[in-house]
Scaffold this motif. Structure first.
Motif, mmCIF file in Angstrom:
data_model
loop_
_atom_site.group_PDB
_atom_site.id
_atom_site.type_symbol
_atom_site.label_atom_id
_atom_site.label_comp_id
_atom_site.label_asym_id
_atom_site.label_seq_id
_atom_site.Cartn_x
_atom_site.Cartn_y
_atom_site.Cartn_z
ATOM 1 N N SER A 1 0.836 -1.200 0.000
ATOM 2 C CA SER A 1 0.000 0.000 0.000
ATOM 3 C C SER A 1 0.873 1.253 0.000
ATOM 4 O O SER A 1 2.006 1.240 0.479
ATOM 5 C CB SER A 1 -0.934 0.020 1.211
ATOM 6 N N THR A 2 0.342 2.319 -0.545
ATOM 7 C CA THR A 2 1.065 3.585 -0.600
ATOM 8 C C THR A 2 1.269 4.142 0.803
ATOM 9 O O THR A 2 0.292 4.346 1.537
ATOM 10 C CB THR A 2 0.297 4.595 -1.466
ATOM 11 N N ALA B 1 -7.428 -1.276 -4.321
ATOM 12 C CA ALA B 1 -7.620 -0.020 -3.593
ATOM 13 C C ALA B 1 -8.723 -0.199 -2.561
ATOM 14 O O ALA B 1 -9.652 -0.994 -2.745
ATOM 15 C CB ALA B 1 -7.996 1.113 -4.543
ATOM 16 N N ILE C 1 -11.419 2.205 -1.128
ATOM 17 C CA ILE C 1 -12.020 3.530 -1.320
ATOM 18 C C ILE C 1 -12.765 3.877 -0.038
ATOM 19 O O ILE C 1 -13.816 3.297 0.264
ATOM 20 C CB ILE C 1 -12.968 3.532 -2.523
ATOM 21 N N THR D 1 -4.409 2.807 -1.180
ATOM 22 C CA THR D 1 -4.111 2.562 -2.593
ATOM 23 C C THR D 1 -2.898 1.656 -2.722
ATOM 24 O O THR D 1 -2.032 1.624 -1.853
ATOM 25 C CB THR D 1 -3.838 3.874 -3.355
ATOM 26 N N GLU D 2 -2.838 0.935 -3.828
ATOM 27 C CA GLU D 2 -1.694 0.080 -4.104
ATOM 28 C C GLU D 2 -0.553 0.905 -4.685
ATOM 29 O O GLU D 2 -0.766 1.722 -5.582
ATOM 30 C CB GLU D 2 -2.087 -1.021 -5.085
ATOM 31 N N ASN D 3 0.623 0.689 -4.166
ATOM 32 C CA ASN D 3 1.823 1.338 -4.693
ATOM 33 C C ASN D 3 2.401 0.443 -5.786
ATOM 34 O O ASN D 3 3.027 -0.576 -5.505
ATOM 35 C CB ASN D 3 2.838 1.546 -3.570
ATOM 36 N N THR E 1 -4.919 -4.246 -9.948
ATOM 37 C CA THR E 1 -4.684 -3.084 -9.089
ATOM 38 C C THR E 1 -5.734 -3.064 -7.988
ATOM 39 O O THR E 1 -6.938 -3.188 -8.263
ATOM 40 C CB THR E 1 -4.751 -1.769 -9.889
#
Length: 723
Positions: A308-309, A368, A370, A315-317, A366
């Motif tokens: 994750s970022t 995420a 939300i 979010t996915e890094n 991808t």
């Protein structure tokens, strides 16, 4: 598309009888009716609400992005409102998820939407259990959810409740490891296949195998069912799936924590089946994460990576995860969980492309989460289910008595600031509730009621919520019982040997980290759950020394260190005898998930079970007491029977806080919100305190950057970020 709200008229003439006979009936089915589908649950048969393959779209395409959306652990939250505290919850509720869905479906109208369980229990949802279809299930239907995996809390009630709600869900109901005892047939389907523009996507579900242990005191909740081990059931389901449908993508929907907690966890399944699954969406843990798990052999250490970022689970890094395509598809699998109560909509975008032979190949995935924080609640859905909100609020706010006396020393729940939980931030300032470290009438109330109802000599109960407190002279409303006791547990009385009682107590106090010289607060073992820390009341007296060893067990629950933190001085006025048998009151979850599983007592040792009583839930017993007496008095439940050695008048923590030097100065800073306690960096949303504040170790705390802010919420927020 199918009409998902139909009236099926079943006329006996179809069976060769006259249409006017007594056998004519009308069946309301809140789901599609198709040939071969099963609208009711029949013993030994598999309940299926959908055809083998659900077609979402039939466009001719050479490239496609398949979007999977998921919620988990909603626990009754249609609205962003917590009825236990009678207050708004700014990052919760299907009404907020509905707003997110409108935006996401605008991007991809063929989204496959799933819920991963623990859906219809909690947050006053039990008020609606007698409705033909539970309103939470009706809400899933209103939002066009495609698939539902039942969680363990779906089985908190009679199995007929589970049956009818699964049957009344419009989409697929899926779990690979719930089987009928009589013939090992699936209770519901193991998987569901969807087709999106010619690409086949299969979703495989799993429910915790530990359900029979957690519901051990109420076998009618899973009557006729067995729950197979998760990994073996998942492997068998995937093998059958591949043989029958040859899907292009396989997605897991697992109501499991990452690590084992009475069964096989997500990590193990992901590691051993990384070459089978492309994405795993999970629940049960109430956690938020986006990770990658490498393919590993059975028994090997699991290799995981946070992708994750900034480690924030949103979010996915892609720089960390890289591209997931045909070249490395079998080497790893990504996993994601969207937290609890509608904190987020988990989303997986899966890109496929046809090769020269017409076969779909992986291009990338991808992930995420939300988040729903401060998202506006959908007006249409809110209006449709307004009656649920109105009824739940009215029930929660119903005043049934008066609070008399001090239930928590200092008044407020926080040990240092004596303030109650800040609803906006969602935590106590120190995240240490006084009732966790001192014997308080607050906990004695729960244990006292359990003693009265069961006739036991000793009672064990947990402080489930940091929001728990009772304030002198306040009105006691029904919601206060839920704040004190948030789960629907029933009460069990068991006979237990002194030896096993001592083990149980040592296990409970392993929740704490060991005391270190210079500590002015306590801290909690990493990974320990607050709901697994029980306090003991009744005809027992004991002292807990946090400098002692904690009880430990191996993976087979064999005790490897008996622990020496708990010294029981007497029970019922007599010296403690390890060979004697004592009467103990515990909740149904504790009996099944720990005491019975660890071999400390069995079903044969049960002498009382509240499932046979008119008021069977512990929470409702609290309500009954206050309603009957029109009040709750702290003096009636003050039973000082235990203490921490470090908190005694001459105890190390007490002396450090009053030493007139560095210890007292640091304690005063904590009381004044000038310094912050360090919480678990892996899970800041559920703050576990990993480090005791220690005046000899400046790394054990940090300065509050917002200490002088005029806004009290901002002051709390200064300590929210994990350090």
């Amino acid at each position: 598309m199918l009409n998902k709200k139909v009236l099926a008229v079943v006329i006996s003439a179809a069976l060769g009888m006259t249409a006017c006979s007594d056998d004519e009936k009308i069946v309301y089915v809140d789901k599609p009716v198709e040939s071969g589908l099963t609208p009711t649950v029949a013993v030994g048969k598999t309940l299926s609400n959908t055809p083998d393959v659900v077609v979402k779209s039939q466009e001719q395409a050479t490239e496609v992005t398949i979007t999977i959306g998921a919620t988990s652990d909603l626990h009754g939250r249609i609205f962003g409102y917590d009825y236990a505290i009678d207050g708004e919850d700014s990052d919760a509720g299907l009404t907020r998820i509905a707003t997110l869905l409108k935006a996401e479906r605008a991007k991809n109208p063929n989204m496959i939407l799933i819920d991963i369980g623990d859906t219809v229990q909690g947050n006053s949802a039990q008020l609606f259990n007698d409705e033909p279809t539970h309103p939470v299930v009706s809400t899933l239907n209103a939002l066009d959810f495609d698939l539902w995996v039942p969680g363990n809390h779906e089985f908190n009630f009679d199995r007929t409740f589970v049956d009818r709600n699964l049957a009344h869900f419009n989409g697929a109901v899926v779990s690979s490891n719930i089987k009928w005892e009589e013939n090992s047939a699936n209770y519901i389907r193991s998987f569901q296949v969807f087709e999106v523009d010619g690409a086949k996507v299969a979703i495989v579900g799993v429910t915790p195998s530990n359900v029979p242990n957690w519901e051990a005191s109420a076998p009618d909740h899973f009557k006729g069912l067995k729950f197979d081990e998760e990994l073996a059931a998942t492997k068998a389901a995937v093998d059958a799936l591949v043989e029958k449908h040859q899907p292009d993508v396989i997605v897991g929907a697992l109501h499991l924590g990452r690590s084992s907690g009475g069964g096989t966890g997500v990590y193990k399944i992901a590691s051993e089946m990384a070459d089978k699954f492309d994405v795993i969406l999970a629940g049960h843990e109430h956690a938020t994460y986006i990770e990658s798990v490498s393919k590993g052999e059975a028994g090997a250490d699991v290799v995981t990576k946070d992708i994750s970022t900034d480690g924030k689970d949103v979010t996915e890094n892609k720089e960390l995860s890289g591209t997931y395509d045909e070249s490395n598809r079998a080497q790893s699998v990504k996993i994601i969980e969207p937290g609890k109560w509608g904190w987020a909509l988990a989303k997986a975008d899966i890109k496929l492309k046809k090769n020269d032979t017409g076969k779909w190949e992986m291009v990338d995935t991808t992930l995420a989460n939300i988040t729903s924080k401060y998202v506006e609640q959908d007006a249409d859905l809110s209006a449709q289910f307004k009656y649920v909100d109105d009824m739940a609020k009215a029930d929660a706010q119903q005043v049934i008595g008066k609070v008399v006396g001090v239930f928590t020393p200092g008044g407020g729940a926080d040990e240092a600031t004596h303030e109650d939980l800040n609803n906006e931030v969602g935590r106590l300032y120190t995240t240490i509730h006084t009732a966790k470290v001192q014997d308080t009438p607050l906990m004695d109330f729960i244990n006292g009621i359990q003693l009265q109802k069961s006739g036991a000599d000793i009672s064990a109960a947990s402080l489930f919520s940091d929001a728990s407190n009772l304030i002198d002279d306040q009105d006691y409303a029904k919601k206060d019982s839920t704040r004190l006791y948030k789960y629907d547990n029933t009460l069990v009385g068991i006979n237990i040997t002194g030896e096993n009682l001592k083990r149980y107590m040592e296990w409970s106090y392993s929740y704490f980290n060991p005391y270190k010289d210079g500590d002015i607060t306590v801290s909690f073992r990493k990974g320990a759950k607050a709901y697994n820390y029980d306090q003991f009341d009744g005809k027992i007296k004991f002292v807990v020394d946090l400098a002692g060893d904690a009880l430990t067990m191996d993976q087979d629950y064999k005790v490897t260190n008996e622990g020496n933190r708990v010294e029981i001085t007497e029970i019922d006025g007599k010296p403690f005898d390890p060979k004697a048998t004592y009467k103990l009151a515990v909740n149904s979850y504790r009996f099944g998930s720990q005491i019975q599983k660890y071999g400390w007592a069995s079903k044969d040792d049960v002498f009382y079970d509240s499932v046979n009583e008119q008021v069977y839930a512990i929470r409702d017993m609290l309500t009954e007491y206050v309603s009957t007496n029109k009040s709750i008095n702290a003096n009636d439940f003050a039973n000082k029977n235990w203490e921490f050695k470090q908190y005694q008048p001459n105890g190390a923590i007490t002396l450090a806080r009053t030493d007139g030097g560095a210890g007292q100065a640091l304690w005063n800073q904590l009381e004044n919100k000038e310094v912050c306690i360090k919480i678990d960096p892996d899970n800041p949303k559920y703050p576990g305190i990993l480090y005791s504040v220690n005046f000899k170790d400046a790394t054990s705390y940090f300065a509050n950057p917002n200490k002088d802010n005029a806004d009290p919420v901002k002051v709390y927020e200064g300590c929210v970020e994990a350090k």
